[in-house]
Design an enzyme around this catalytic site. Sequence first.
Site, PDB file in Angstrom:
ATOM      1  N   GLU A 181     -64.976 -15.695 -42.399  1.00 35.09           N
ATOM      2  CA  GLU A 181     -66.025 -16.701 -42.378  1.00 35.09           C
ATOM      3  C   GLU A 181     -66.585 -16.900 -43.767  1.00 35.09           C
ATOM      4  O   GLU A 181     -66.682 -15.963 -44.550  1.00 35.09           O
ATOM      5  CB  GLU A 181     -67.115 -16.272 -41.405  1.00 35.09           C
ATOM      6  CG  GLU A 181     -66.525 -16.151 -40.023  1.00 35.09           C
ATOM      7  CD  GLU A 181     -67.552 -16.090 -38.926  1.00 35.09           C
ATOM      8  OE1 GLU A 181     -68.602 -15.478 -39.142  1.00 35.09           O
ATOM      9  OE2 GLU A 181     -67.281 -16.672 -37.872  1.00 35.09           O
TER      10      GLU A 181
ATOM     11  N   CYS B 119     -71.388 -18.438 -49.566  1.00 29.07           N
ATOM     12  CA  CYS B 119     -71.286 -17.002 -49.299  1.00 29.07           C
ATOM     13  C   CYS B 119     -69.860 -16.719 -48.852  1.00 29.07           C
ATOM     14  O   CYS B 119     -69.392 -17.272 -47.859  1.00 29.07           O
ATOM     15  CB  CYS B 119     -72.290 -16.614 -48.211  1.00 29.07           C
ATOM     16  SG  CYS B 119     -72.177 -14.882 -47.712  1.00 29.07           S
TER      17      CYS B 119
ATOM     18  N   CYS C 276     -64.599  -5.361 -41.697  1.00 29.92           N
ATOM     19  CA  CYS C 276     -65.216  -4.426 -42.647  1.00 29.92           C
ATOM     20  C   CYS C 276     -65.071  -3.007 -42.133  1.00 29.92           C
ATOM     21  O   CYS C 276     -65.106  -2.762 -40.926  1.00 29.92           O
ATOM     22  CB  CYS C 276     -66.700  -4.748 -42.827  1.00 29.92           C
ATOM     23  SG  CYS C 276     -67.476  -3.806 -44.161  1.00 29.92           S
TER      24      CYS C 276
ATOM     25  N   CYS D  46     -71.867  -0.210 -40.887  1.00 31.45           N
ATOM     26  CA  CYS D  46     -73.334  -0.241 -40.844  1.00 31.45           C
ATOM     27  C   CYS D  46     -73.751  -0.592 -39.410  1.00 31.45           C
ATOM     28  O   CYS D  46     -73.211  -1.517 -38.812  1.00 31.45           O
ATOM     29  CB  CYS D  46     -73.884  -1.267 -41.829  1.00 31.45           C
ATOM     30  SG  CYS D  46     -73.377  -0.927 -43.528  1.00 31.45           S
TER      31      CYS D  46
ATOM     32  N   CYS E 198     -74.897  -4.286 -38.331  1.00 29.29           N
ATOM     33  CA  CYS E 198     -74.127  -5.441 -38.798  1.00 29.29           C
ATOM     34  C   CYS E 198     -73.013  -5.802 -37.819  1.00 29.29           C
ATOM     35  O   CYS E 198     -72.235  -4.944 -37.398  1.00 29.29           O
ATOM     36  CB  CYS E 198     -73.532  -5.133 -40.169  1.00 29.29           C
ATOM     37  SG  CYS E 198     -72.564  -6.498 -40.839  1.00 29.29           S
TER      38      CYS E 198
ATOM     39  N   GLU F   3     -66.416  -5.448 -47.628  1.00 26.82           N
ATOM     40  CA  GLU F   3     -67.071  -4.728 -48.710  1.00 26.82           C
ATOM     41  C   GLU F   3     -66.270  -5.004 -49.988  1.00 26.82           C
ATOM     42  O   GLU F   3     -65.161  -4.475 -50.156  1.00 26.82           O
ATOM     43  CB  GLU F   3     -67.100  -3.227 -48.358  1.00 26.82           C
ATOM     44  CG  GLU F   3     -67.472  -2.311 -49.501  1.00 26.82           C
ATOM     45  CD  GLU F   3     -68.748  -2.698 -50.247  1.00 26.82           C
ATOM     46  OE1 GLU F   3     -69.779  -2.954 -49.613  1.00 26.82           O
ATOM     47  OE2 GLU F   3     -68.694  -2.768 -51.494  1.00 26.82           O
TER      48      GLU F   3
ATOM     49  N   SER G 243     -77.024  -2.868 -51.185  1.00 28.93           N
ATOM     50  CA  SER G 243     -77.670  -2.828 -49.872  1.00 28.93           C
ATOM     51  C   SER G 243     -78.276  -1.445 -49.677  1.00 28.93           C
ATOM     52  O   SER G 243     -77.572  -0.480 -49.412  1.00 28.93           O
ATOM     53  CB  SER G 243     -76.638  -3.125 -48.777  1.00 28.93           C
ATOM     54  OG  SER G 243     -76.127  -4.432 -48.955  1.00 28.93           O
ATOM     55  N   LEU G 244     -79.584  -1.376 -49.805  1.00 24.76           N
ATOM     56  CA  LEU G 244     -80.288  -0.088 -49.727  1.00 24.76           C
ATOM     57  C   LEU G 244     -80.569   0.253 -48.260  1.00 24.76           C
ATOM     58  O   LEU G 244     -80.090   1.253 -47.748  1.00 24.76           O
ATOM     59  CB  LEU G 244     -81.580  -0.175 -50.554  1.00 24.76           C
ATOM     60  CG  LEU G 244     -82.406   1.093 -50.680  1.00 24.76           C
ATOM     61  CD1 LEU G 244     -81.633   2.204 -51.372  1.00 24.76           C
ATOM     62  CD2 LEU G 244     -83.717   0.798 -51.428  1.00 24.76           C
ATOM     63  N   ASN G 245     -81.366  -0.579 -47.633  1.00 19.03           N
ATOM     64  CA  ASN G 245     -81.555  -0.557 -46.172  1.00 19.03           C
ATOM     65  C   ASN G 245     -82.250   0.664 -45.581  1.00 19.03           C
ATOM     66  O   ASN G 245     -82.499   0.698 -44.377  1.00 19.03           O
ATOM     67  CB  ASN G 245     -80.224  -0.769 -45.432  1.00 19.03           C
ATOM     68  CG  ASN G 245     -79.649  -2.152 -45.710  1.00 19.03           C
ATOM     69  OD1 ASN G 245     -80.369  -3.056 -46.112  1.00 19.03           O
ATOM     70  ND2 ASN G 245     -78.358  -2.312 -45.518  1.00 19.03           N
TER      71      ASN G 245
ATOM     72  N   CYS H 199     -77.075 -13.359 -42.521  1.00 20.11           N
ATOM     73  CA  CYS H 199     -76.627 -12.042 -42.982  1.00 20.11           C
ATOM     74  C   CYS H 199     -76.307 -11.129 -41.803  1.00 20.11           C
ATOM     75  O   CYS H 199     -77.108 -10.987 -40.887  1.00 20.11           O
ATOM     76  CB  CYS H 199     -77.717 -11.339 -43.785  1.00 20.11           C
ATOM     77  SG  CYS H 199     -78.276 -12.231 -45.218  1.00 20.11           S
TER      78      CYS H 199
END
Length: 396
Positions: free
Chosen positions: A80, A151, A158, A162, A165, A210, A262-264, A381
């Site tokens: 995508e 984007c 992936c 996570c 996600c 990633e 990406s800290l999160n 996102c």
Amino acid sequence: MASLVDTLGEPSYRTKQFREAVYQQRAEAIEQISTLPQQLRRRLAEKGVSVGLPRIEKRFVSQDGTVRYLIAFADGQSVETVWMPEGDGGEAGDGSEAGELAERFAESSSLYTAGGESTTEKNEPIAAFRRSDTQRHRQPQGQNQGRSTICISSQVGCAVDCQFCLTALLGVKRNLTAGEIVGQVCAVLKDQKVSPPEDRINLVFMGMGEPFLNYENFVKAARLLVEEVGIAERRMTVSTAGIVPRIHDFGGEAIRPKLAISLNASNDALRTRLMPLNKKWNLEVLMAAARAYPLRTREWITFEYVLLGGVNDTPENAKEVAELLRGMRCKVNLIALNPGPGIEFTTPDAERVAGFQKILREAGIPAFVRRPRGRDIYAACGQLKRTVEVATKPAP
Ligand code: SAH
């Protein structure tokens, strides 16, 4: 392309014509390359050489103008790619507060000196971010000009897993080649009838996959996008979940988009729960890599932080984040969870998000809330999962 032109015994300027046809005219067949003589086109076709773009399989249009493309490659795999006519609230040219600041920096001639050389500044907080809290800067252009962001994806699916996600639910199918990464951009540019550098296009490597687990192809794609497609390096941002060795490598690349991490989560226990890769590269090594990252003049690192209701969005968490980032030249993009089927977390309300932002700002850290784009069509996102079944009706 150069060696192909060479084997055919053609003069080397044909290579340039060939490249321009592929990357700028975005030809979809050898016969369309009118700059090459008929006879050469025939010989190329006889040799089995073909040019083309990945196929746009589906197009979903959001109420907010965002378009989610399902783009298919030669082997039938698809990814995508998202077109945001007004950006997503965080990168250069998107019309948001953070974006306006990025825009001013992007326009500054002192950013990124010529020839790939960089002037490294000390990794200190940027005063300009503080100013932007009180000053709003006018957008110089009319609607849609210089504000659009694409984007793009770097892998089919992936592997990072996570927990919040949707892309993670696919697992990883394969890496995209550099040509496929660039092909997504060319297909969308063609569909939107825009062309950089005349049309200012921002690019974020924040789609499926990633990028730092497909590092060589990502770096090659970034170079092609700069040198062949004509998108300025300062208008691109790559986001990584935190593949630490590649953050070190990336700092040494001659052509490099801006870096987002990406800290999160605000501590290791929480981050390991949300992002299992934290077991391999924990906050200590991640933050050490971020602090050692060679920033160029007027460059900063972006940290993304997905807010999950009651999980990582408490005042305590905000204070821990402030502590982690203390003294760094960085900004934080806060993203309230975009929900999806199979995702067990909840989206915090606006007040909660604002409270988190306030704590960071009071600690001197520029923090911005990213507007969700295209949530209604699963384009926001963390929502890229090739969800054809849940989307609103495809555009004609
Ligand atoms: N794999 C890279 C590139 C993807 S960027 C990376 O993780 O950085 C996509 C961004 O969206 C990441 O910052 C990710 O943390 C965030 N994200 C993932 N799922 C999300 C969700 N459901 N809601 C909001 N943001 C999400």
